[in-house]
Design a protein around this motif. Structure first.
Motif, PDB file in Angstrom:
ATOM      1  N   ALA A 209      -3.197  23.055 -41.390  1.00 15.06           N
ATOM      2  CA  ALA A 209      -4.077  23.205 -42.885  1.00 15.06           C
ATOM      3  C   ALA A 209      -3.172  24.157 -43.694  1.00 15.06           C
ATOM      4  O   ALA A 209      -3.161  24.045 -44.525  1.00 15.06           O
ATOM      5  CB  ALA A 209      -5.630  24.093 -41.836  1.00 15.06           C
ATOM      6  N   ILE A 210      -2.109  25.199 -43.166  1.00 12.73           N
ATOM      7  CA  ILE A 210      -1.612  26.270 -44.206  1.00 12.73           C
ATOM      8  C   ILE A 210      -0.917  24.912 -44.794  1.00 12.73           C
ATOM      9  O   ILE A 210      -0.541  25.116 -46.109  1.00 12.73           O
ATOM     10  CB  ILE A 210      -1.257  27.280 -43.532  1.00 12.73           C
ATOM     11  N   PHE A 211      -0.221  23.878 -44.115  1.00 13.07           N
ATOM     12  CA  PHE A 211       1.053  23.427 -44.772  1.00 13.07           C
ATOM     13  C   PHE A 211       0.309  22.539 -45.623  1.00 13.07           C
ATOM     14  O   PHE A 211       1.151  22.533 -46.693  1.00 13.07           O
ATOM     15  CB  PHE A 211       1.655  23.145 -43.043  1.00 13.07           C
ATOM     16  N   VAL A 212      -0.394  21.962 -45.184  1.00 10.39           N
ATOM     17  CA  VAL A 212      -1.392  20.748 -46.306  1.00 10.39           C
ATOM     18  C   VAL A 212      -1.781  21.693 -46.562  1.00 10.39           C
ATOM     19  O   VAL A 212      -1.868  21.010 -48.461  1.00 10.39           O
ATOM     20  CB  VAL A 212      -2.725  20.480 -45.105  1.00 10.39           C
ATOM     21  N   LEU A 213      -2.090  22.968 -47.783  1.00 11.11           N
ATOM     22  CA  LEU A 213      -2.387  23.553 -48.383  1.00 11.11           C
ATOM     23  C   LEU A 213      -1.876  24.098 -49.774  1.00 11.11           C
ATOM     24  O   LEU A 213      -1.515  24.195 -50.568  1.00 11.11           O
ATOM     25  CB  LEU A 213      -3.607  25.103 -48.155  1.00 11.11           C
TER      26      LEU A 213
END
Length: 335
Positions: A209-213
């Motif tokens: 989730a952090i990587f996509v954000l």
């Protein structure tokens, strides 16, 4: 007798009365997750543990310098440096955690210490990744709201991000200590004991989730940088040259940041989702070790390339930088 991470056959049995710490390497037909073994070993120390300890030592030394520079330099108090300091602190703790894990692994063996160690490492690496996200958000707002960036409101939202970052990291680090572990139910263990499979999956999904954000924000940053470069080039009538150079520099910088972060953590995050405790421990080591390299590279990308931090290092180590040199606080978009 020293205890180490090794691959044992199914006939190896631990010495009675000794507890198993957080990472194990006992392999049988039933359990192949990483864990300690107290059986007789050909090698007293596992080479993978040595590499993790060496990685932790380099990480701790690099980031300790950054933390000291930011702490003792009054001019480095802008939101950008506060976030870089948070990242360096998290990576410093992660490096210390790797060193302590090695020491405790071969000196002290207890379930309590194993839970504290794994919780400390989970909290430190979570804070490191979350700090990278906070820096990305700060860079985006420094470009999107360039006129109001250097205001009191910016410092307030930076402090809020820091509270959220470290609050969530501490919460995730306490989960194994507070009972979300597999010490009482070995069948629920993940590739990293004593974390349960559900705990590891939560951490992996949070990473994605952090990587996509971060990908989304850096894509928007790239668009803003290209637009600004285009506008400046048109005003200066050097579109063909300056626009290309500025755009290439911005895109290459973003590619280095995202490429380094993804290459370091993606293998381990993916293996956390697909790996089983019965799999050979070498797979876990081979994906975990590159993940630690991200904390080794972070100070180079975010701190040592910064002109103000370079200036502070010169003044501290060399004393040769002119004290009356012109100083200008830079925004995150220039880093």
């Amino acid at each position: 007798m020293n205890e180490s991470l090794v691959v044992n056959d199914s006939s190896a049995t631990p010495v009675s009365g000794e507890a198993l710490p957080w990472i194990e390497a006992e392999f049988s037909d039933r359990n192949g997750s990483l864990e300690f073994s107290t059986a007789a070993l050909d090698f007293p120390i596992n080479p993978w543990d040595i590499m993790l300890c060496m990685s932790g030592t380099v990480i701790a030394c690099e980031n300790a310098i950054v933390v000291a520079i930011i702490f003792y330099t009054p001019t480095l108090r802008t939101p950008m440096f506060v976030l870089i300091g948070s990242l360096a602190t998290a990576d410093l703790l992660a490096g210390m955690g790797l060193i302590l894990n090695f020491v405790f692994q071969y000196v002290i063996s207890s379930e309590t210490i194993s839970l504290i160690t794994v919780g400390f490492l989970v909290a430190s690496f979570t804070a490191s990744i979350s700090s990278l996200l906070a820096i990305t958000v700060d860079r985006y707002f420094s470009l999107y709201n360039a006129l109001t960036y250097f205001s009191e409101k910016t410092l307030q939202y930076v402090h809020l991000m820091l509270v959220g970052t470290w609050g969530v990291s501490l919460f995730l680090g306490l989960l194994p200590v507070l009972g979300w572990n597999c010490l009482d139910e070995p069948a629920s263990c993940s590739i990293v004991r004593p974390l349960t499979r559900s705990n590891v999956m939560l951490l992996a999904i949070s990473f994605f989730a952090i990587f996509v954000l971060m990908l989304t924000l850096y894509f928007k940053i790239c668009k803003i940088v290209c637009h600004h470069a285009h506008q400046i080039a048109l005003q200066q009538h050097f579109f063909a040259t300056s626009h290309y150079v500025a755009t290439k520099k911005g895109v290459s910088t973003l590619a280095i940041i995202l490429g380094t972060f993804g290459a370091s953590w993606l293998p381990f995050a993916i293996y956390c989702l697909v790996g089983e405790r019965e799999y050979p421990s070498v797979y876990t080591y081979a994906t975990l070790l590159p993940a630690t390299y991200n904390s080794m590279i972070n100070p180079i990308i975010y701190a040592y390339r910064n002109a103000e931090i370079q200036r502070s290092i010169y003044m501290l180590l060399c004393g040769c930088f002119q004290a009356n040199a012109a100083y200008r606080s830079r925004s995150p978009s220039e880093v």
